[in-house]
Design a protein around this motif. Structure first.
Motif, short mmCIF file in Angstrom:
data_model
loop_
_atom_site.label_atom_id
_atom_site.label_comp_id
_atom_site.label_asym_id
_atom_site.label_seq_id
_atom_site.Cartn_x
_atom_site.Cartn_y
_atom_site.Cartn_z
N VAL A 1 33.97 22.13 44.17
CA VAL A 1 33.12 22.96 43.33
C VAL A 1 33.14 22.44 41.89
CG1 VAL A 1 32.75 25.30 42.46
CG2 VAL A 1 33.58 24.95 44.79
N HIS A 2 34.33 22.06 41.43
CA HIS A 2 34.51 21.66 40.05
C HIS A 2 33.79 20.34 39.74
CE1 HIS A 2 36.20 21.61 36.14
NE2 HIS A 2 37.06 20.64 36.36
N VAL A 3 33.82 19.40 40.69
CA VAL A 3 33.09 18.14 40.48
C VAL A 3 31.60 18.44 40.45
CG1 VAL A 3 32.55 15.87 41.45
CG2 VAL A 3 34.91 16.70 41.46
N LEU A 4 31.14 19.34 41.33
CA LEU A 4 29.72 19.69 41.36
C LEU A 4 29.28 20.37 40.06
CD1 LEU A 4 29.19 20.95 45.02
CD2 LEU A 4 28.41 18.80 44.00
N ASP A 5 30.08 21.33 39.56
CA ASP A 5 29.64 22.00 38.33
C ASP A 5 29.66 21.05 37.13
OD1 ASP A 5 32.15 22.30 36.76
OD2 ASP A 5 32.79 23.67 38.34
N THR A 6 30.64 20.15 37.13
CA THR A 6 30.68 19.17 36.03
C THR A 6 29.51 18.20 36.11
OG1 THR A 6 33.09 19.33 36.05
CG2 THR A 6 32.15 17.48 34.85
N ALA A 7 29.03 17.92 37.34
CA ALA A 7 27.91 17.00 37.51
C ALA A 7 26.65 17.53 36.83
CB ALA A 7 27.64 16.77 39.00
N LEU A 8 26.61 18.83 36.53
CA LEU A 8 25.44 19.40 35.85
C LEU A 8 25.25 18.85 34.44
CD1 LEU A 8 25.57 23.09 37.08
CD2 LEU A 8 23.91 21.33 37.71
N VAL A 9 26.28 18.18 33.87
CA VAL A 9 26.07 17.57 32.54
C VAL A 9 25.03 16.46 32.63
CG1 VAL A 9 28.38 18.10 31.65
CG2 VAL A 9 27.97 15.90 32.81
N ARG A 10 24.77 15.96 33.86
CA ARG A 10 23.75 14.93 34.04
C ARG A 10 22.38 15.55 34.23
NH1 ARG A 10 22.74 11.47 32.27
NH2 ARG A 10 21.90 9.99 33.77
N VAL A 11 22.33 16.87 34.41
CA VAL A 11 21.04 17.54 34.58
C VAL A 11 20.51 17.94 33.21
CG1 VAL A 11 19.85 19.51 35.61
CG2 VAL A 11 21.65 18.32 36.89
N SER A 12 21.23 18.86 32.56
CA SER A 12 20.84 19.22 31.20
C SER A 12 21.98 20.01 30.57
CB SER A 12 19.56 20.06 31.20
OG SER A 12 19.85 21.36 31.67
N PRO A 13 22.10 19.98 29.24
CA PRO A 13 23.14 20.77 28.57
C PRO A 13 23.04 22.24 28.91
CG PRO A 13 22.13 19.25 27.02
CD PRO A 13 21.32 19.19 28.29
N GLU A 14 21.79 22.74 29.06
CA GLU A 14 21.59 24.16 29.35
C GLU A 14 22.14 24.53 30.73
OE1 GLU A 14 19.08 22.14 28.32
OE2 GLU A 14 19.10 22.78 26.22
N ALA A 15 21.84 23.67 31.72
CA ALA A 15 22.30 23.94 33.08
C ALA A 15 23.82 23.98 33.12
CB ALA A 15 21.78 22.86 34.04
N TYR A 16 24.45 23.02 32.42
CA TYR A 16 25.91 22.98 32.40
C TYR A 16 26.48 24.21 31.71
CZ TYR A 16 30.69 21.42 31.62
OH TYR A 16 32.05 21.35 31.59
N ASP A 17 25.94 24.52 30.52
CA ASP A 17 26.48 25.67 29.76
C ASP A 17 26.29 26.98 30.51
OD1 ASP A 17 27.38 24.04 27.80
OD2 ASP A 17 25.68 24.37 26.43
N ARG A 18 25.19 27.07 31.29
CA ARG A 18 24.93 28.29 32.04
C ARG A 18 26.02 28.49 33.12
NH1 ARG A 18 19.58 27.65 32.08
NH2 ARG A 18 19.54 26.54 34.05
N VAL A 19 26.38 27.39 33.81
CA VAL A 19 27.40 27.50 34.85
C VAL A 19 28.78 27.74 34.24
CG1 VAL A 19 28.65 26.19 36.59
CG2 VAL A 19 26.17 26.25 36.64
#
Lengths: 126, 160
Positions: free
Chosen positions: A32-50
């Protein structure tokens, strides 16, 4: 249930069971943790939301549980290494387990404020 | 040969057994499991031994990497409340933390994968169940390691 189903019991078996259970829990969190961290490659907003969910009180309690699992697995893992590689390791395995438990309790008390303080301020107001 | 013959060792005759002596030595019997030139080569290799060793070596390194990670992410500087995109960008600006996280990712995933492989071998009783669970485990592990590695190497602080 036939007698003697419970393998040996006592410190040796229960530390082995706890090591297994905590290990599996940590591994599943790791996915789960690798997947949520991978959101930094999507957008800052997506990462901050998670990451915002990690800051909620309920998840803070889960984080405290994660810290408990990791600390036990780490300390008991060092004990397993000592049993395997230290000449007197097997003889002192019980003493080492109680040292692990004692140190674990101290560290868990120390982790209350840093890990749960933020959640307490959210719930009870600061 | 007479069975009443006494031997140098002082051991009396045993029902029909020949008395052995320096002149009449007992035949040498090979140890049952002794490796000889005739023993076929083991086809198993030392995989499980290396796996066992890897768990201990990676475990020691992971204690440092993971507890350091927890200290930074959950304890110092306001704990988890400071974590966000900006915080990640700040840390991955340094090669030190990139290498730290990369090493932690690979070691933790392989350590956990081998641990779960052991758990599957212990509890899944049917050969087919073991096969499928391990296939799932290895697929998930490889994908997660590759995804994490890709994220660390291609991280772009100016993505937006």
């Amino acid at each position: 249930m036939p007698a003697g189903t419970l393998y040996r019991g006592r410190e040796g078996m229960w530390s082995w069971v706890a090591h297994r259970v905590t290990g599996v829990l940590i591994f599943f969190f790791l996915f789960v943790h690798v997947l949520d961290t991978a959101l930094v490659r999507v957008s800052p907003e997506a990462y901050d939301r998670v990451v915002a969910t990690y800051k909620t009180p309920v998840v803070a309690v889960l984080e405290y549980g994660l810290v408990a699992a990791i600390l036990f697995h780490a300390l008991n893992g060092l004990r397993v290494i000592a049993v395997d590689f230290w000449a007197k390791g097997a003889r002192y395995q019980k003493q080492m387990l109680w040292s692990v438990v004692g140190l674990w309790v101290l560290l868990m008390i120390g982790a209350i404020y840093p890990v749960l303080g933020h959640a307490a301020r959210v719930v009870f107001g600061s | 040969m007479s069975t009443t013959e006494t031997t140098a060792s002082g051991i009396g005759p045993v029902e029909g057994a020949p008395g052995y002596s320096v002149e009449n030595p007992a035949p040498v019997i090979e140890a049952p499991r002794k490796r000889t030139k005739k023993t076929p080569k083991s086809t198993r290799g030392n995989f499980e031994m290396y796996g066992w060793l890897f768990m201990r070596l990676s475990g020691v390194v992971l204690v440092v990497l993971v507890l350091g990670h927890l200290l930074i992410q959950l304890v110092l500087d306001g704990g988890v409340s400071k974590v966000g995109f900006a915080f990640v960008a700040g840390r991955w600006a340094s090669p030190w933390w990139q290498v730290w996280d990369l090493l932690m990712l690979w070691l933790a995933m392989l350590h956990g994968c081998n641990g779960l492989r052991t758990v599957i071998n212990d509890y899944a009783e049917r050969a087919n169940t073991r096969l499928w669970l391990k296939a799932l485990l290895y697929t998930a592990t490889v994908w997660t390691i590759l995804l994490g590695t890709l994220v660390i190497f291609t991280f772009d602080p100016n993505i937006r």
